[in-house]
Motif scaffolding. Structure first.
Motif, short mmCIF file in Angstrom:
data_model
loop_
_atom_site.label_atom_id
_atom_site.label_comp_id
_atom_site.label_asym_id
_atom_site.label_seq_id
_atom_site.Cartn_x
_atom_site.Cartn_y
_atom_site.Cartn_z
N ASP A 117 126.24 43.56 -23.31
CA ASP A 117 124.80 43.37 -23.08
C ASP A 117 124.11 42.77 -24.32
O ASP A 117 124.73 42.64 -25.37
N PRO A 118 122.86 42.37 -24.16
CA PRO A 118 122.16 41.62 -25.22
C PRO A 118 122.12 42.34 -26.58
O PRO A 118 122.07 41.68 -27.62
N THR A 119 122.16 43.68 -26.56
CA THR A 119 122.14 44.43 -27.82
C THR A 119 123.19 43.91 -28.80
O THR A 119 122.94 43.78 -30.00
N ARG A 174 124.58 40.96 -29.03
CA ARG A 174 124.28 39.63 -29.59
C ARG A 174 123.09 39.69 -30.55
O ARG A 174 123.06 38.98 -31.54
N ARG A 175 122.12 40.55 -30.24
CA ARG A 175 121.01 40.70 -31.18
C ARG A 175 121.52 41.25 -32.51
O ARG A 175 121.10 40.83 -33.57
N TYR A 194 118.41 30.37 -26.99
CA TYR A 194 117.73 31.65 -27.21
C TYR A 194 116.84 31.93 -26.03
O TYR A 194 116.02 31.10 -25.64
N ARG A 248 113.76 42.41 -27.25
CA ARG A 248 114.12 42.27 -25.84
C ARG A 248 114.80 40.93 -25.57
O ARG A 248 115.00 40.56 -24.42
N ASP A 249 115.07 40.16 -26.61
CA ASP A 249 115.57 38.81 -26.43
C ASP A 249 117.09 38.76 -26.42
O ASP A 249 117.76 39.75 -26.63
N ASP A 250 117.62 37.55 -26.20
CA ASP A 250 119.06 37.40 -26.11
C ASP A 250 119.51 36.05 -26.65
O ASP A 250 118.78 35.05 -26.53
N LYS A 283 128.07 33.67 -19.85
CA LYS A 283 128.12 35.05 -19.38
C LYS A 283 128.27 35.12 -17.86
O LYS A 283 127.54 34.47 -17.12
#
Ligand code: ADP
Ligand code: MG
Ligand code: ZN
Lengths: 402, 199
Positions: A128-130, A132-133, A227, A279-281, A292
């Protein structure tokens, strides 16, 4: 830079280990579960003050011990850097650099540079995006240490603002007086994080394309980065074209403030902050599509590897080779990816590799071996043919301060 | 765990700020073995603060009378008011000898995580004090951390329409810190170099 000496105490399975390491490639070899990854995890911790395997620090402290210690002596050109971290789960770490205590532990970030590639990195593509952040923000902190402070202030303001939004839900109006103030802080900091992430993605993208081409071989799709932001101006996820003009901090702050104002009703209903870099990715592209949910297992692996090799290339281009750490990855790679990785690993100032079976590691990387087993790590220099010669073996439990 | 009375003492000491379980135990055993006269003096000091020290009715600094020493001092000027979070910040600023005006102690900073909003601080009382027009300059000396900054920004907006000069201590204070720990020279300089904020 390279790690000349590593010492750990009560770190994971190691009550004590003490290793003198040479520049160039070193292979940590031993049966599964003997503690190889634990040692390179300590190396990664010097750079990011977090583990690549777990989110909290508690699992890093040996069962039954109260704190763990990681000490290292690094070489940067002709300068020596001594770092000591006392890991105190639930409390602030204590960090010393060249024997002087740092007022704040996070000031260490950026000093020790490592790039670590491990099986866990598949989640950079599939997770999940976490994930990648965290990848982006860790690299930001390494490149521009000031941003580690900005990022942690952002998190603190976010917590305050979320707490306020939760109570505002119960007593609308009352808590609202101060919301504007937190909005101001959040968007100032958020604009800085957004601008820095966009700059990083733009700088990293060409390296990702080049690394992916090397890893995936002839005829593969082109890899790109985009982004996807809750602040429209910061990106809609499309692959960033080379030399695209990037919005500045002030524009991004203003755009974030505008978007927050638009979503105030939703934020009050849900009692949380819905707009901002948290909240971004980071969007990974292969050819014309986001990777993905569409890339094959093999492509996902190649992309994860390419991201890490690109990170290495970026930091190298900015002046200094980071220590390259390859945890248990050679056994699962095919010939193409193996040789792409081996080429970088051979050229790096220092590469630390773990493997259960030495034959899984390309022959040109087997210059120095650390035999790991039964709580002992023994450094053995190998002759080119692969047979052991007398080296500077340092058994765990002996040796002095780094 | 120790027997009743000793454990009670350790528990009470452990509740004090900055005292962990280990120090609480050390202090408790120190008290147990101390001269009886020393302990009696400590008890008397505690009783005295509890009975005689209260908050100044004007500025909410600690006081031994209705008003604190600073509010009663006729040599202090009335047109400059310095807003701080805690009484200990008054002490820190007094040490610099840079400031000759009066104080207003908020009793903390805005922090939604801790359930502290403007209504939990002496903000209304501040507004009432400003209403009579004697104060022409307001210096906001909340801590140089996120909560202190948020409180300062909130107050600046709130008093904006009153037309006072509002200023914030100059940077140079260790960011993320506590006013109390800034050394006198740094804090004094921050005071002199305070900058005006426009709401
Ligand atoms: N906090 C800890 N205390 C003691 N042992 C631990 C701790 N964390 C992990 N271990 C042990 O470390 C071993 C795994 O080590 P690891 O470095 O992952 O092995 P490998 O050599 O396969 O890379 C396991 O046996 C595990 O029980
Ligand atoms: Mg392993
Ligand atoms: Zn007073």
């Amino acid at each position: 830079m390279y790690l000349r000496h590593l010492q750990v105490g009560d770190f994971r399975s190691w009550e004590r280990a003490d290793l003198a390491l040479p520049p160039g490639p070193t292979v940590f070899v031993g049966r599964n579960g003997e503690g190889k990854t634990n040692l390179v995890e300590a190396v990664g911790y010097l750079a990011t003050m977090s583990s690549h395997r777990v989110s909290g620090d508690a699992p890093l402290v040996r069962h039954g011990a109260g704190q763990a210690v990681v000490r290292a002596a690094l070489r940067r050109g002709d300068r020596e850097l001594l770092v000591e971290i006392e890991i105190n789960p639930g409390k602030a770490n204590r960090v010393r650099v060249n024997r002087a205590p740092l007022p704040r532990p996070r000031e260490l970030l950026g000093l020790v540079r490592t790039v670590l590639f491990a099986p866990e990195d598949l989640s950079l593509v599939r997770g999940d995006p976490t994930e990648r952040r965290r990848f982006l923000d860790e690299l930001l902190a390494t490149r521009t240490p000031r941003l580690a402070g900005v990022r942690s202030d952002y998190d603190r303001v976010l917590k305050q603002r979320n707490a306020l939004l939760k109570t505002a839900r119960l007593a609308r109006g009352k808590a609202m007086e101060t919301l504007d103030v937190w909005d101001g802080h959040l968007t100032d900091l958020g604009g800085q994080v957004l601008a820095a992430r966009l700059r990083l993605i733009a700088d990293l993208a060409p390296h990702v394309a080049e690394s992916y081409a090397g890893v995936a071989g002839e005829g593969a799709d082109v890899a790109g980065l985009g982004y996807s932001s809750t602040v429209p101006l910061a990106g809609d996820g499309a692959a960033l074209p080379p030399d695209a003009p990037l919005p500045g901090v002030e524009e991004l702050t203003a755009a974030m403030a505008g978007r927050i104002a638009e979503r105030r009703g939703d934020e009050l209903d849900r009692g949380m902050t819905l707009v901002g870099p948290h909240r971004d990715d980071l969007v990974l592209h292969l050819g014309s599509a986001p990777a993905k949910g569409f890339a094959s297992h093999g492509e996902s692996w190649s992309l994860a590897l390419a991201l890490k090799l690109a990170t290495f290339a970026l930091l190298r281009a900015e002046g200094e080779d980071p220590v390259l750490v390859l945890d248990d990855v050679f056994a699962t790679l095919d010939a193409q990816r193996r040789s792409a990785l081996a080429a970088v690993a051979r050229s790096a100032e220092q590469t630390l590799i773990t493997a259960a079976v030495i034959d899984d590691v390309p022959a040109e990387l087997r210059l120095t071996r650390v035999e790991v087993g039964e709580g002992v790590a023994l450094v053995v220099k190998e002759s080119v043919a692969g047979e052991s010669v007398a080296g500077d073996a340092v058994p765990a439990g002996t040796g002095g301060q780094p | 765990m120790y027997e009743g009375a000793v454990q009670d003492l350790i528990d009470e000491l452990g509740r004090l700020p900055g005292v962990g379980p280990k120090s609480a135990q050390r202090i408790a055993f120190h008290l147990l073995s101390a001269e009886s006269a020393d302990v009696t003096r400590l008890v008397a000091a505690l009783t005295r603060v509890q009975e005689s020290v209260r908050f100044c009715v004007t500025c909410y600094n600690v006081a031994e009378a209705e008003q604190c020493r600073i509010c009663r001092d006729p040599r202090r000027v009335d047109d400059v008011l310095c807003v701080v979070e805690e009484p200990k910040d008054v002490v820190a600023i007094e040490r610099t000898r840079e400031f000759r005006g009066r104080y207003h102690v908020l009793g903390g900073a805005i922090s939604p995580i801790d359930g502290v909003g403007p209504d939990d601080l002496r903000v209304k009382e501040l507004m009432t004090r400003l209403m009579n027009g004697a104060v022409t300059e307001l210096i906001i000396a909340t801590d140089p951390n996120l909560e202190g900054e948020a409180t300062a920004a909130y107050l600046a907006r709130l008093v904006g329409p009153m037309g006072l000069a509002v200023s914030r201590l100059a940077s140079g204070l260790p960011v993320g810190g506590d006013l109390e720990y800034a050394d006198e020279v740094t804090l004094g300089r921050a005071f002199e170099g305070r900058r005006r904020i426009d709401a």
